[in-house]
Design an enzyme around this catalytic site. Structure first.
Site, PDB file in Angstrom:
ATOM      1  N   LYS A  73     -17.570  -0.489  10.654  1.00  0.00           N
ATOM      2  CA  LYS A  73     -17.494  -1.935  10.822  1.00  0.00           C
ATOM      3  C   LYS A  73     -18.399  -2.421  11.949  1.00  0.00           C
ATOM      4  O   LYS A  73     -18.497  -3.624  12.194  1.00  0.00           O
ATOM      5  CB  LYS A  73     -16.044  -2.350  11.062  1.00  0.00           C
ATOM      6  CG  LYS A  73     -15.170  -2.051   9.839  1.00  0.00           C
ATOM      7  CD  LYS A  73     -13.762  -2.580   9.988  1.00  0.00           C
ATOM      8  CE  LYS A  73     -12.961  -2.310   8.720  1.00  0.00           C
ATOM      9  NZ  LYS A  73     -11.588  -2.809   8.802  1.00  0.00           N
ATOM     10  N   ARG A 102     -18.474  -2.825   0.018  1.00  0.00           N
ATOM     11  CA  ARG A 102     -18.388  -3.883   1.028  1.00  0.00           C
ATOM     12  C   ARG A 102     -18.864  -3.404   2.398  1.00  0.00           C
ATOM     13  O   ARG A 102     -19.397  -4.185   3.183  1.00  0.00           O
ATOM     14  CB  ARG A 102     -16.950  -4.407   1.125  1.00  0.00           C
ATOM     15  CG  ARG A 102     -16.488  -5.176  -0.096  1.00  0.00           C
ATOM     16  CD  ARG A 102     -15.283  -6.043   0.225  1.00  0.00           C
ATOM     17  NE  ARG A 102     -14.137  -5.281   0.680  1.00  0.00           N
ATOM     18  CZ  ARG A 102     -13.219  -4.746  -0.132  1.00  0.00           C
ATOM     19  NH1 ARG A 102     -13.363  -4.870  -1.453  1.00  0.00           N
ATOM     20  NH2 ARG A 102     -12.191  -4.074   0.345  1.00  0.00           N
ATOM     21  N   HIS A 137       0.480   6.712  -4.543  1.00  0.00           N
ATOM     22  CA  HIS A 137       0.589   8.072  -4.028  1.00  0.00           C
ATOM     23  C   HIS A 137       0.826   9.024  -5.184  1.00  0.00           C
ATOM     24  O   HIS A 137       1.091   8.605  -6.325  1.00  0.00           O
ATOM     25  CB  HIS A 137       1.721   8.182  -3.011  1.00  0.00           C
ATOM     26  CG  HIS A 137       1.365   7.636  -1.656  1.00  0.00           C
ATOM     27  ND1 HIS A 137       0.447   8.239  -0.824  1.00  0.00           N
ATOM     28  CD2 HIS A 137       1.799   6.528  -1.002  1.00  0.00           C
ATOM     29  CE1 HIS A 137       0.329   7.529   0.290  1.00  0.00           C
ATOM     30  NE2 HIS A 137       1.130   6.484   0.207  1.00  0.00           N
ATOM     31  N   ASP A 138       0.723  10.307  -4.874  1.00  0.00           N
ATOM     32  CA  ASP A 138       0.854  11.366  -5.868  1.00  0.00           C
ATOM     33  C   ASP A 138       1.995  11.128  -6.851  1.00  0.00           C
ATOM     34  O   ASP A 138       1.820  11.219  -8.069  1.00  0.00           O
ATOM     35  CB  ASP A 138       1.074  12.690  -5.117  1.00  0.00           C
ATOM     36  CG  ASP A 138       1.267  13.893  -6.027  1.00  0.00           C
ATOM     37  OD1 ASP A 138       2.280  13.922  -6.759  1.00  0.00           O
ATOM     38  OD2 ASP A 138       0.437  14.809  -6.003  1.00  0.00           O
ATOM     39  N   ASP A 167      -2.264  15.104  -6.259  1.00  0.00           N
ATOM     40  CA  ASP A 167      -3.325  15.021  -5.251  1.00  0.00           C
ATOM     41  C   ASP A 167      -4.316  16.178  -5.352  1.00  0.00           C
ATOM     42  O   ASP A 167      -5.535  15.964  -5.336  1.00  0.00           O
ATOM     43  CB  ASP A 167      -2.719  15.025  -3.847  1.00  0.00           C
ATOM     44  CG  ASP A 167      -2.220  13.656  -3.423  1.00  0.00           C
ATOM     45  OD1 ASP A 167      -2.407  12.697  -4.186  1.00  0.00           O
ATOM     46  OD2 ASP A 167      -1.635  13.556  -2.328  1.00  0.00           O
TER      47      ASP A 167
END
Length: 393
Positions: A73, A102, A137-138, A167
């Protein structure tokens, strides 16, 4: 061994340069696997690090890597990553779709600098689709693929096997397979770089190919605990022992089953027939009662050296001490930490744990020197990155 020497792995990927944009879960594991195989993996950590809640020295997924700190950033941050990408063979990122773009380090920018770059993207839902922008999540990924519904008792809720299935099996390993295939293509005379979109939902679904075939053939019931491989069969499952331990039984074939019941001390001719699913519950009760008469260690000795396909269920701490794993060196110790050794094994280019987990920013000066990047020499210190753009896996 210096960090620069450690980066030259000597494994089958020696000489391959990988940039990893720091994340959590399957992305770091995929990068660790590449590093274990000899690649020079440079992890781009963010100021403030990752929110894993453990000492970075214990994060084994960062072993065999080097780390620089770059604030994406900061105005100078993206250009530093693009300089790395220009000199790399592979870049891995696990941000939500659109975030890398972005930040100015998306595929278009990186491939413009390095047309042969393999740009690996690791997400849970993939780069497009109704859920692509959602967190996850997984457990959610494996839930919608049907994989979670396979695990657990027929009369109880399904349970998640930690985060190994989604995962790492459906995510990390498919990312690595895709990256290596794309890298092979990029190095052909007419090859080029490309984007590898590795979604956990895709990989986990792919893992179930055999089961979908069996389902279509009528050889698999679409419910939990009713099949040969999901705990439904009494000769393929786990049983409690007298001391609260468990034994795992996988006596599928008739000859192995015969050996199993013989060592169990149950005359096969007096048991309910194993080929009659209607009597599986009855057979399971008989086997369970027999297992409860001895401890896990006693049963381990009974079945040791046999083809009954029976093994003790060990904990994570116990596993490294199993005689077979110890003999093979399946686990290794490095700087006082017991950990899984690199896998698989290679006859000509063996892999190894070369260095401890990289601490954020530990190797900035060395990477700048080795990769000819003077702009990195001072690093990019700055405030911790805002949350909300981390990996969705």
């Amino acid at each position: 061994m210096t960090a620069a020497q450690a980066a030259s792995g000597g494994g089958p990927l020696d000489g391959v340069r990988v940039v990893e944009l720091a994340g959590i879960g399957p992305g770091p594991f995929a990068a660790m696997l590449l590093a274990d195989l000899g690649a020079d993996v440079v992890r781009v950590d963010r100021p403030g690090g990752q929110a894993l809640g453990i000492d970075p020295a214990d994060d084994l997924t960062n072993r065999n890597k080097r780390s620089v700190v770059v604030d994406l950033k900061d105005p100078s941050g993206p250009s530093a990553v693009l300089d790395l990408a220009e000199r790399a063979d592979v870049l891995l990122e696990g941000l939500r779709p659109g975030v890398a773009e972005r930040l100015g380090v998306g595929p278009a920018e990186c491939l413009a600098r390095n047309p042969r770059l393999v740009y690996g993207r690791m997400t849970g839902w993939g780069q497009e689709g109704p859920l692509a922008d959602r967190a996850g999540h997984d457990i959610g990924y494996i839930a919608v693929t049907g994989a979670l519904g396979l695990a657990g008792p027929a009369d109880g809720p399904p349970y998640a096997p930690a985060n190994l299935l989604g995962d790492y099996a459906g995510g990390s390993l498919y990312l690595v397979a895709g990256v290596l295939a794309a890298l092979l293509h990029a190095r052909t005379p007419d090859g080029c770089g490309q984007v590898v979109d590795a979604a956990i939902v895709d990989g986990t679904s792919h893992l179930s190919a055999m089961l979908h075939g069996m389902l279509a053939a009528g050889a698999w019931q679409d419910r939990r605990g009713a099949n040969l491989l999901d705990g439904g069969a009494p000769f393929y499952g786990t049983y409690a022992t007298r001391d609260g331990g468990h034994m795992a039984v996988g006596a599928l074939e008739p000859q192995f089953y015969a050996e199993f019941v013989r060592l169990l001390g149950l005359p096969e001719e007096e048991l309910p027939p194993r080929d009659d699913p209607a009597r599986w519950a009855e057979l399971r009760d008989v086997v369970a009662a027999r297992f409860r008469t001895r401890t896990r260690e006693e049963w381990t000795r009974v079945f040791e050296g046999s083809d009954a396909c029976v093994a003790p269920v060990l904990s994570l701490r116990e596993a490294p001490h199993h005689p077979h794993l110890a003999a093979r060196g399946t686990f290794t110790e490095h700087e006082g930490r017991t950990q899984p050794a690199p896998a698989p094994r290679f006859s000509a280019t063996p892999a190894a744990v070369r260095s401890a987990p990289a601490r954020p920013g530990q190797h900035t000066a060395e990477v700048a020197r080795d990769w000819d990047l003077p702009a990195l020499a001072g690093g990019f210190a700055g405030p911790a990155a805002a949350s909300g753009e981390e990996a969705t896996a």
